[in-house]
Each structure stands twice: as structure tokens, then as C-alpha cells.
Design a protein around this motif. Structure first.
Motif, short mmCIF file in Angstrom:
data_model
loop_
_atom_site.label_atom_id
_atom_site.label_comp_id
_atom_site.label_asym_id
_atom_site.label_seq_id
_atom_site.Cartn_x
_atom_site.Cartn_y
_atom_site.Cartn_z
N ALA A 31 39.19 40.57 26.37
CA ALA A 31 40.06 40.50 27.54
C ALA A 31 41.43 41.07 27.24
O ALA A 31 42.03 41.77 28.07
CB ALA A 31 40.17 39.05 28.02
N LEU A 44 41.25 44.76 27.50
CA LEU A 44 41.24 45.24 28.88
C LEU A 44 42.66 45.27 29.45
O LEU A 44 43.04 46.22 30.15
CB LEU A 44 40.35 44.33 29.74
CG LEU A 44 38.85 44.35 29.43
CD1 LEU A 44 38.13 43.30 30.26
CD2 LEU A 44 38.26 45.73 29.71
N HIS A 98 40.27 34.43 31.43
CA HIS A 98 40.50 35.22 30.21
C HIS A 98 39.78 34.62 29.01
O HIS A 98 39.19 35.34 28.19
CB HIS A 98 42.01 35.28 29.97
CG HIS A 98 42.40 35.85 28.65
ND1 HIS A 98 42.57 35.08 27.51
CD2 HIS A 98 42.68 37.13 28.27
CE1 HIS A 98 42.92 35.85 26.50
NE2 HIS A 98 43.01 37.09 26.93
N ARG A 126 33.70 38.41 32.06
CA ARG A 126 33.16 39.31 33.09
C ARG A 126 33.89 39.13 34.41
O ARG A 126 34.21 40.11 35.10
CB ARG A 126 31.66 39.07 33.27
CG ARG A 126 30.83 39.49 32.06
CD ARG A 126 29.35 39.30 32.32
NE ARG A 126 28.55 39.72 31.16
CZ ARG A 126 27.23 39.63 31.11
NH1 ARG A 126 26.55 39.15 32.14
NH2 ARG A 126 26.58 40.04 30.02
N ARG A 160 37.33 40.62 34.04
CA ARG A 160 37.33 42.08 34.18
C ARG A 160 37.13 42.49 35.64
O ARG A 160 37.76 43.45 36.11
CB ARG A 160 36.21 42.67 33.31
CG ARG A 160 36.12 44.18 33.39
CD ARG A 160 35.15 44.73 32.38
NE ARG A 160 35.17 46.18 32.36
CZ ARG A 160 34.55 46.93 31.45
NH1 ARG A 160 33.87 46.34 30.48
NH2 ARG A 160 34.61 48.24 31.51
N GLU A 168 39.95 44.74 37.53
CA GLU A 168 39.66 46.07 38.05
C GLU A 168 39.84 46.15 39.56
O GLU A 168 40.14 47.22 40.10
CB GLU A 168 38.24 46.47 37.66
CG GLU A 168 38.06 46.68 36.15
CD GLU A 168 36.64 47.03 35.78
OE1 GLU A 168 35.74 46.83 36.63
OE2 GLU A 168 36.42 47.49 34.64
#
Length: 627
Positions: free
Chosen positions: A196, A199, A232, A237, A240, A244
Motif C-alpha cells: 500500500a 501505491l 491500508h 485491494r 487500491r 485509483e
């Protein structure tokens, strides 16, 4: 068969002994001998080739007997590729290598020998059978075998990796081959958090960067820090996914310009717009301003929940009460706009729903006031006005509601009331602005409809002329267009004159420490198509305090449904104050309430509000009914 390689008549290609001859002159005895040699050879697991020359000799014999052979007789690899074309030595070496691999694999383990493993005592046979039949398990076993070969072998024929796997258990080996691992829960959690963090660094830069700090402020302002940190650490998933989708960061200016968050979902969707979907996610997962949790809320769709919306509007309308006669006697004015409207029959003031100022809003204003008093905060003011077509609707001609009912109202149009209120507030806003900026001659004003327009500074001096020449009425209602113009105007002024603010290429202007706070007064009628986006934007802004005056029709459930939504905005965001203004209003009383929210320090009181020179004479504006 025509394509079968021919054999030497004098020597067996397997044992290299002379071939027997049949009495009748046929090759039956020779073929039987060769077949017997093949069976004997394949049935001996420990059989090894005599030497490398034997393989080379057999390969050469097969190759020489048929020069037009197109593929390897063992692995069926084409020998017509560039690698082998014209290179007899390479072709011979390839065929010999194939024979060697075939014999060595047969020698190391019988062709149909069952796999060697220790059956776990606690594994049911049915589950084991299903796992062994599964194609993914077969592929994983092949992968595992490849790793065992690479690990080296021992004297008993088992690889070191196989021995180690048997020690830890076959079941664990299968799970590892299928993608699992043997990490501890703490190690897994650390791995998840590292992923995380990667990302976030890819999207916002390293910790301490300007954009990373901007996102941290947004998390704090929306009170979503705990929720995002939970995802986090526990659900990478989901983390993310929302990263996004942009839920964790301010709305990019390109999305506002393109109205990406305001386009309508298909009818029947749970949410009307992407902005509404994102807004309710933040509201339902974030903390309340007082740090508490609230029950989950859902949006109401005018097509799906029409009767619920109308019922709630009627319930709020039923809470209206008459104005306090004592206050009314002190603040009423013959210059109130409805008094000069020839079409209005009633000269009584409309009943109003008492406005609620939440405790968290009072606390936020007190903290702001403390900063102003001690010199750590400063205040600037602007006005944002809705000039869309709905503001000019004539109440006497009837206004259709979402329930299909056309209602008639005995009151002035919304834009006429706003014109009066703006002129009145200028009497009090400009002197306060001049305390900080002595040479200032007016208050910055932005109007919005389908687009936002900065019309310059307005004051009571030449107000009627400036209003008529600068204000353009009509168009749609997109409050975000006006808000973006307010931000651009304010930050450009602060950056040019004082060096405050920074411009992000994706997210636009961002506040910097020490920059004065903006106290914005907004007049609108609630018909904006992007109200959810506006609420979402305000939720993440800490440099602005917004006071919203909702103007509308008397006894209209549609107006009250807008008021309910804005009450929720004020409840969730202490930087927003909301005031309901509808029907025939006492303008000076409204001005005092609004400016008490705009100015946490030194708001105008009765003696200032009711100064005769600040009042509007009945003939101060031309007689009118509508635009």
C-alpha cells in the motif's frame, strides 16, 4: 509405413548384434528380434546406454537412411529451422540428446510409478482425490518438481528440496505451490502495508512531498484518516480500488471542468451521479465533526423516492412558525422588496422554519475568532450569487414541482430578493474590509449559472447601475463553476499580492500556512445539478468558511427538500453555515443572521443593522413584478 526409418539388415539397432535370417528369406525374424530388444530395453529401469558413441551411431544411422527427415524422431521438433538447416552436426547432436534424455528419465523412475509422498493423517481421502485431479494442482506439482531438480539430489534418488518438503508436510508444500506462503500474520501484514505504501508513493510521491502533504490534509479534513488506514493495513485491494478511483484526494480541476462527477447515471441506479456516490461513501465511513459515528444514510432519488422527498418536505414545512412580533417590530422595513411588488397581495411576513446552528459550527467559529483576535488568523470576504434561469421564475405564474403539481406563490422572484439582500450586506461588509485594506472600494463578487463569472467589486455606491450592467441572468445552475471561479480569483489575488498559495497542475490552487481564511457568502435556490459535487468539495477545504442562504418559495415541499439536504451539509461540515430564506422575508433580520455567520469577530448588531442610512427606501428600486 513410408515415413518409418529403414534399419540395417546386418545389425540390430538396439543391441548392435547380428540379426537372424528367416528360412523363407523374409525379414520376420529380424523384426521380431528388434521388437524383443526394444521391450527388454524399456523394461529395465537401471539400463544405461553403453556409451555416447552408441547414441551417436544410432542417430547417424537413422538420419543417414533418410536425408529428407523433417523432424526429430523422439521429440518431434522440426529440423528445418534456421538452427538445424544445413548443419548435420547440430541435427545429430539434437537427436542423440533426445535419446539420452528419454533413456535417463526412464532409468531414474518407472514410467508409470506412482508419486512418492507421505499422506497427511488429517487429510480426508475425498479431499485428496479432488486435489490430485485438479488441473491447477497438477500444474503446481510440475512447478514443484522443477524446483526439486534445481535443488540437487541425494544418494537415495530424492532431491534435497523433496526431503525438506516432506519434513514440513506435503499439504503445506501444495499450498505453497498454489501461491500461498508460510509467513506469519505479522509478516503478511507488513507485506500488505509495504504494498500500500508503494501505491501511495507511485501516485503522490514520497512521504514529505508537497502532494503527499496535500492528501494528508484532505484525509484530515474529510475525517477519513482512520478508515483509509484500516484499508491500508487490512484490505489492500480495497485500498487500491479507492485510491485509483480518486476517493482519497481532492477533486482534480479537469474533472470539474469536464463535469465528470456530475453526469447522470442511468435511471434506476442507486446513485444519481458519481459525485453522489463518492460523497455518501465519505459520509458513511468518516467521523462526525464531534468524533462520533453516525447511522448509515442513503441518498434519495427523485424518481425512486419522490413521495418520500415530498413527505419530508411537507413535514419540514409544518415546522414553520411566525416571526417573533417584538423582533419584527424592531427590524421590519418599508423597503423590504415584497412591499414594493405590485403583484403581491399580502403584506404579512411569511412564517419561517427556525434555522439551526450546530454546536460543531459554533465551536469552529469560536476557534476561528480566537485566531483572528490573537493575530494567527486573518479573514477575507467574497460573495457568490446564483443568477441562473430558475432564480428569475415568476411565482405568480406558477412553478411546477417534481411531483407534477404547479404551485403559485404570493411573493417576489428569488433574484429580486437576492438583489435587495446583497445591497444591504454591502453596507456592513465594505467597512470591515477597509479596516484591513483601506483603499478597497468594494467586495469581490462572482456570479454563476452554466459558468462562473467574476464581475468585479460591488458596493452601495452606484449599486443599481453596476448590478444592471454586470449581472447577466439565465442559464443552467452549476454551482461548481462559480466555486472554481471564486477559488481562482481569491488565490490569484493572495498569491500575487502576498505570495500565499501554491498551484498544483492537477488539483489547482492549494492553501499554504499563514494564508488568510476566506469567509464566503453564497446565495442560491438549490436547483444546482452539481450540489453533491459542491458539498464534496467543501468537505475537503479547510481554508474557507461558507455561509449559504437558500432562497425559495413559500410552502413549497421542493424548496424544503433542498433545505433538508443543506442542513445535512452543515451538520457534517462545521465550515458550512446554512440559513433558509423563503417567501416574504424581513430583510434586515436576515442580514444580521447571515453576517453573524460570515464574521466570527465583530458581526453587525441591531444598532448598526437598523441605521436609517443603511435602509432601502421604498422607491430606492424601481417598481417591478418580475424580470
Amino acid at each position: 509405413m513410408d515415413n518409418d526409418p529403414q534399419i540395417d539388415e546386418d545389425e540390430c539397432p538396439i543391441c548392435h548384434m547380428g540379426l537372424p535370417l528367416s528360412k523363407d528369406g523374409t525379414k520376420t525374424a529380424a523384426e521380431a528380434h528388434i521388437a524383443s530388444c526394444i521391450d527388454t530395453h524399456m523394461s529395465q529401469p537401471g539400463h544405461q546406454a553403453n556409451d555416447q558413441k552408441a547414441y551417436a551411431k544410432r542417430a547417424a544411422e537413422l538420419e543417414n537412411t533418410q536425408n529428407d527427415e523433417k523432424e526429430c524422431p523422439v521429440c518431434r521438433t522440426s529440423l528445418l529451422t534456421k538452427e538445424f538447416d544445413g548443419n548435420e552436426a547440430a541435427r545429430h547432436a539434437h537427436i542423440a540428446s533426445c535419446f539420452e534424455r528419454n533413456d535417463s528419465s526412464s532409468a531414474s523412475q518407472p514410467q508409470y510409478a506412482p508419486p512418492t509422498y507421505e499422506r497427511p493423517a488429517n487429510l480426508r481421502s475425498g479431499k485428496l482425490s479432488r486435489d490430485m485431479k485438479d488441473s491447477k494442482s497438477s500444474a503446481a506439482s510440475s512447478k514443484l518438481n522443477g524446483e526439486a531438480k534445481a535443488g540437487g539430489s541425494t544418494g537415495n534418488g530424492l532431491s534435497l528440496q523433496n526431503q525438506e518438503d516432506q519434513e514440513v508436510g506435503t499439504l503445506r508444500k501444495w499450498f505453497s505451490a498454489l501461491g500461498g506462503d508460510s509467513k506469519t500474520p505479522m509478516e503478511k501484514k507488513q507485506q500488505i502495508m509495504a504494498k500500500a505504501d508503494g501505491l501511495m508513493s507511485d501516485r503522490w510521491g514520497p512521504p514529505g512531498s508537497q502532494r503527499r502533504e496535500m492528501v494528508a490534509r484532505y484525509w484530515a479534513a474529510t475525517r477519513m484518516f482512520d478508515h483509509w488506514m484500516f484499508l491500508h493495513g487490512q484490505h489492500p485491494r480495497q485500498f487500491r480500488k479507492y485510491l485509483e478511483k480518486g476517493y482519497m484526494e481532492p477533486i482534480p480541476t479537469a474533472m470539474v471542468t469536464a463535469r465528470t462527477l456530475a453526469y447522470l447515471y442511468p435511471e434506476g441506479s442507486y446513485y444519481e451521479t458519481p459525485a453522489e456516490k463518492r460523497l455518501y461513501y465519505l459520509l458513511n465511513n468518516g467521523m462526525m465533526p464531534d468524533g462520533s459515528r453516525h447511522a448509515s444514510i442513503r441518498p434519495l432519488n427523485i424518481n425512486r423516492d419522490r413521495y418520500t422527498i415530498i413527505r419530508r418536505g411537507n413535514q419540514r414545512n409544518a415546522r414553520q412558525i411566525p416571526l417573533d412580533p417584538k423582533l419584527l417590530a424592531k427590524y421590519m422595513s418599508p423597503g423590504d422588496v415584497f412591499q414594493s411588488d405590485k403583484q403581491i397581495k399580502s403584506h404579512n411576513y411569511s412564517e419561517q422554519v427556525p434555522n439551526t446552528v450546530y454546536d460543531t459550527r459554533i465551536k469552529a467559529l469560536h476557534e476561528f475568532a480566537e485566531g483572528i483576535i490573537h493575530g494567527t488568523d486573518h479573514l477575507e470576504t467574497m460573495v457568490l450569487i446564483d443568477v441562473s434561469g430558475s432564480m428569475t421564475w415568476n411565482p405568480h405564474s406558477g412553478i411546477p414541482g417534481p411531483d407534477g403539481i404547479t404551485r403559485y406563490h404570493d411573493q417576489p422572484s428569488n433574484i429580486r430578493l437576492v438583489q435587495h439582500l446583497v445591497r444591504r450586506v454591502m453596507n456592513h461588509m465594505l467597512p470591515r474590509a477597509q479596516k484591513e485594506h483601506p483603499h478597497q472600494r468594494g467586495i469581490d463578487v462572482v456570479t454563476f449559472s452554466s459558468y462562473g463569472t467574476y464581475i468585479g467589486q460591488l458596493s452601495t455606491l452606484n449599486f443599481n447601475h453596476d448590478w444592471q450592467s454586470k449581472v447577466r441572468l439565465g442559464g443552467g445552475t452549476q454551482v461548481m463553476q462559480g466555486w472554481q471561479k471564486v477559488k481562482a480569483t481569491y488565490f490569484q489575488h493572495q498569491n500575487k499580492d502576498y505570495g500565499h498559495g501554491t498551484f498544483d497542475p492537477d488539483f489547482g490552487w492549494q492553501a499554504t500556512p499563514g494564508m488568510p481564511k476566506l469567509s464566503l457568502l453564497v446565495f442560491l435556490d438549490g436547483e444546482a445539478t452539481d450540489m453533491d459535487e459542491f458539498e464534496l468539495e467543501l468537505l475537503g477545504e479547510t481554508w474557507a468558511y461558507v455561509t449559504i442562504a437558500l432562497v425559495g418559495m413559500e410552502n413549497c415541499p421542493h424548496h424544503h427538500s433542498h433545505a433538508i439536504e443543506l442542513e445535512r451539509v452543515a451538520k457534517f461540515n462545521p465550515h458550512v453555515g446554512f440559513f433558509d430564506v423563503h417567501g416574504r422575508v424581513c430583510e434586515r433580520l436576515i442580514v444580521q443572521d447571515l453576517l453573524g455567520s460570515v464574521y466570527p469577530v465583530d458581526p453587525p448588531v441591531y444598532e448598526e443593522i437598523c441605521k436609517p442610512e443603511y435602509d432601502i427606501k421604498p422607491d430606492g428600486l424601481p417598481a417591478y413584478s418580475t424580470y
